[in-house]
Scaffold this motif. Sequence first.
Motif, mmCIF file in Angstrom:
data_model
loop_
_atom_site.group_PDB
_atom_site.id
_atom_site.type_symbol
_atom_site.label_atom_id
_atom_site.label_comp_id
_atom_site.label_asym_id
_atom_site.label_seq_id
_atom_site.Cartn_x
_atom_site.Cartn_y
_atom_site.Cartn_z
ATOM 1 N N PHE A 463 0.528 -1.173 0.253
ATOM 2 C CA PHE A 463 0.226 0.099 0.042
ATOM 3 C C PHE A 463 0.865 0.980 0.484
ATOM 4 N N PHE A 464 1.430 1.487 0.870
ATOM 5 C CA PHE A 464 2.883 2.457 1.053
ATOM 6 C C PHE A 464 3.716 2.810 -0.427
ATOM 7 N N TYR A 465 4.126 1.985 -1.097
ATOM 8 C CA TYR A 465 4.724 1.994 -2.330
ATOM 9 C C TYR A 465 3.220 2.442 -3.375
ATOM 10 N N LEU A 466 2.166 2.221 -3.767
ATOM 11 C CA LEU A 466 1.163 2.460 -4.402
ATOM 12 C C LEU A 466 0.658 3.728 -4.673
ATOM 13 N N ARG A 467 1.325 4.473 -2.803
ATOM 14 C CA ARG A 467 0.615 5.779 -2.315
ATOM 15 C C ARG A 467 1.760 6.306 -3.196
ATOM 16 N N VAL A 468 3.174 5.934 -3.192
ATOM 17 C CA VAL A 468 4.183 7.027 -3.744
ATOM 18 C C VAL A 468 3.550 6.717 -5.115
ATOM 19 N N ILE A 469 3.260 5.910 -5.657
ATOM 20 C CA ILE A 469 3.067 5.856 -7.576
ATOM 21 C C ILE A 469 1.568 6.928 -7.631
ATOM 22 N N VAL A 470 0.766 6.599 -6.506
ATOM 23 C CA VAL A 470 -0.038 7.121 -6.703
ATOM 24 C C VAL A 470 0.131 9.084 -6.957
ATOM 25 N N LEU A 471 0.587 9.077 -5.807
ATOM 26 C CA LEU A 471 0.934 10.664 -5.543
ATOM 27 C C LEU A 471 1.945 11.337 -7.387
ATOM 28 N N MET A 472 2.758 10.488 -7.047
ATOM 29 C CA MET A 472 3.446 10.880 -8.341
ATOM 30 C C MET A 472 2.056 11.259 -9.807
ATOM 31 N N TYR A 473 1.732 10.221 -9.968
ATOM 32 C CA TYR A 473 1.191 9.723 -11.069
ATOM 33 C C TYR A 473 -0.706 10.627 -11.617
ATOM 34 N N PHE A 474 -1.247 11.283 -10.338
ATOM 35 C CA PHE A 474 -2.358 11.116 -10.171
ATOM 36 C C PHE A 474 -2.799 12.808 -9.028
ATOM 37 N N SER A 475 -1.663 13.483 -9.076
ATOM 38 C CA SER A 475 -1.516 14.813 -7.859
ATOM 39 C C SER A 475 -0.959 16.058 -8.819
ATOM 40 N N GLU A 476 -1.213 17.174 -8.695
ATOM 41 C CA GLU A 476 -1.348 17.965 -9.883
ATOM 42 C C GLU A 476 0.365 18.481 -8.793
ATOM 43 N N PRO A 477 0.985 19.186 -9.426
ATOM 44 C CA PRO A 477 3.182 19.403 -8.782
ATOM 45 C C PRO A 477 2.950 20.902 -8.899
ATOM 46 N N ALA A 478 2.614 20.881 -7.777
ATOM 47 C CA ALA A 478 3.099 22.297 -6.969
ATOM 48 C C ALA A 478 4.068 23.136 -7.865
ATOM 49 N N ALA A 479 3.191 24.876 -8.090
ATOM 50 C CA ALA A 479 4.274 25.833 -8.897
ATOM 51 C C ALA A 479 5.233 25.869 -7.965
ATOM 52 N N ASP A 480 5.497 25.923 -7.143
ATOM 53 C CA ASP A 480 6.882 26.134 -6.588
ATOM 54 C C ASP A 480 7.647 24.402 -6.411
ATOM 55 N N GLY A 481 7.432 23.673 -6.901
ATOM 56 C CA GLY A 481 7.460 22.009 -6.590
ATOM 57 C C GLY A 481 9.148 22.278 -6.405
ATOM 58 N N PRO A 482 9.492 20.773 -6.672
ATOM 59 C CA PRO A 482 10.892 20.979 -6.343
ATOM 60 C C PRO A 482 11.022 20.758 -8.748
ATOM 61 N N SER A 483 12.608 19.954 -8.372
ATOM 62 C CA SER A 483 13.441 20.291 -9.674
ATOM 63 C C SER A 483 13.936 18.188 -9.844
ATOM 64 N N VAL A 484 14.093 17.844 -10.950
ATOM 65 C CA VAL A 484 14.810 17.110 -11.415
ATOM 66 C C VAL A 484 15.903 17.131 -11.587
ATOM 67 N N SER A 485 16.956 16.655 -10.985
ATOM 68 C CA SER A 485 18.289 17.231 -11.780
ATOM 69 C C SER A 485 18.731 16.266 -12.450
ATOM 70 N N VAL A 486 19.809 16.426 -13.227
ATOM 71 C CA VAL A 486 20.130 15.814 -13.752
ATOM 72 C C VAL A 486 21.093 15.631 -14.143
ATOM 73 N N PRO A 487 21.147 13.865 -13.897
ATOM 74 C CA PRO A 487 22.197 12.923 -13.553
ATOM 75 C C PRO A 487 23.948 12.801 -13.855
ATOM 76 N N GLY A 488 24.623 12.558 -12.792
ATOM 77 C CA GLY A 488 25.583 12.637 -13.571
ATOM 78 C C GLY A 488 26.315 11.870 -14.358
ATOM 79 N N PHE A 489 27.335 10.614 -14.346
ATOM 80 C CA PHE A 489 27.422 9.621 -15.201
ATOM 81 C C PHE A 489 27.088 8.778 -13.652
ATOM 82 N N GLY A 490 28.336 9.240 -12.540
ATOM 83 C CA GLY A 490 27.845 7.987 -11.885
ATOM 84 C C GLY A 490 26.585 7.321 -11.289
#
Length: 523
Positions: A463-490
């Motif tokens: 259930f708590f794994y699925l909760r995160v999945i639902v949060l990522m796909y079925f919620s609206e992102p906040a206007a001042d929400g976090p960004s996703v960094s571009v990963p380095g090689f490592g």
Amino acid sequence: MPDIFLTQAPEPPVQVPSIAYAAVLPVLIVFGAACVSVLVEAFFPKGSRFRTQVGLSLLAIVGAGVALIVYATGSAPAGGVTTFSRSISVDRPALFLWGTLLALALAAVLLISDRVVEPGGALVAQASIRPGTVQDRAQTGTVMQTEVFPLTLFALGGMMAFCAANDLLTMFIALEVLSLPLYLMCGLARRRRLLSQEAAVKYFLLGAFSSAFFLYGLALLYGYANSVKLGDIAAAAAGSDRSDTLLFAGLGLLVVGLLFKGSVGPFHTWTPDVYQGAPTPVTAFMAACTKVAAFGGILRVLSVAFSSTSWEWRGVLWGVAIISMVIGAVLGLTQTDVKRMIAYSSIAHAGFLLIGAIAMTSEGLSSTLFYLLSYGFTTLAAFGVISLVRDSSGEATHLSAWAGLAKRSPLLAAVFTFLLLALAGIPLTSGFVGKFVVFSAALSDGMAPLVVVALVFSAVAAFFYLRVIVLMYFSEPAADGPSVSVPGFGTGTAIFLGTAVTLVLGLVPAFALSWAGSGGFAL
């Protein structure tokens, strides 16, 4: 009177223990590189340390892996070999665990060495520097602090020695060698410095407490068997007229120390705070590799030294496994921090692993080894993903920050979703195969009630794994929400490697299962 000459009997020749250098070469390479790494830190100019330390660490791990493959496919006897006066046992399970640790450590070093996600890396050299001071601002430069690399190699060498130790004294020394560097590494976070230092202190204090339990149990078992070697303890337990009080008191104290390292409830109290406070690359290394080493030690101790007394202690470990699953699944539902949620997930998984460890059959051994391999790569990749979601204060680990992440970065959300499904045990992932083989081994050994309990709490934890999945796909992102960094090689390589292994082991697990079941422990 005749002279009487007193002659002294010649002393018996000293028996020099034979050492199978080819068998222990992977461990010697790691420890040798760790010592060289300390010298690099002491004598090399600061500007050239990073490249040297990263190259040395990766070269040592790859070299140890090559030595392991050459030995395992060439001169390794089928029944294993004991060396260093029978204190180290290099058998098929040990080789599997060493290979797993080296592969995980390679990905972890890549994570630790990444300077793209966070300029200057995620770690500092001097954890005692107060945030906001001149020294603290100086640490925010782009020069990576490199003390972490020798610490990582020493911890890795201790883990490898720990899961191959054939006597309790060697196991205790290896336990300290792997633990002390981790205590330091947990307090080296560049951001959230006070939280990181608090996590390190908690880990150190509780780790010292658990080491005392282990050492006291070792002393009682020595008093019972007159030896600390696992084979001698097994022989004494099978046919001794001594009181069993020392045996089971020693076993109980010994197991407490082992369960602490494996994050098994109710000996888990350090896990959520340390996972949250430690730098995320260190958390990934600790969550993946320490679990492998701890359960490698648990499997060896229970299978080699105490198999003849399993009827006496098996019921207790049934209860411990259930408690661990309950704590991990139920308390995981209440977490609002992603790293703490993964920490409680690891406690639940420790309960599932313990089921395989107490099966005491060849299927139980091979299934637990496979589970350790699959869980390690999945967890390491998951923490790599967590390190990429950031705001102005650093990593954004609160669940509210992950709302609508799929709209900001569909690829990252898809990868994290796959990893969460693997942790939940959904088919076509390594997590499903791992749980399936462990539960099958438990069923064949007459533990059907325990398997039913495990299935129930697997569903609760999902259930708590699925909760995160639902949060990522079925919620609206906040206007001042976090960004996703571009990963380095490592970081990118580590995430790709963990995700790929999770997928491959879910689709074609036969090779890994065959290797895990290729032999048992050597006495």
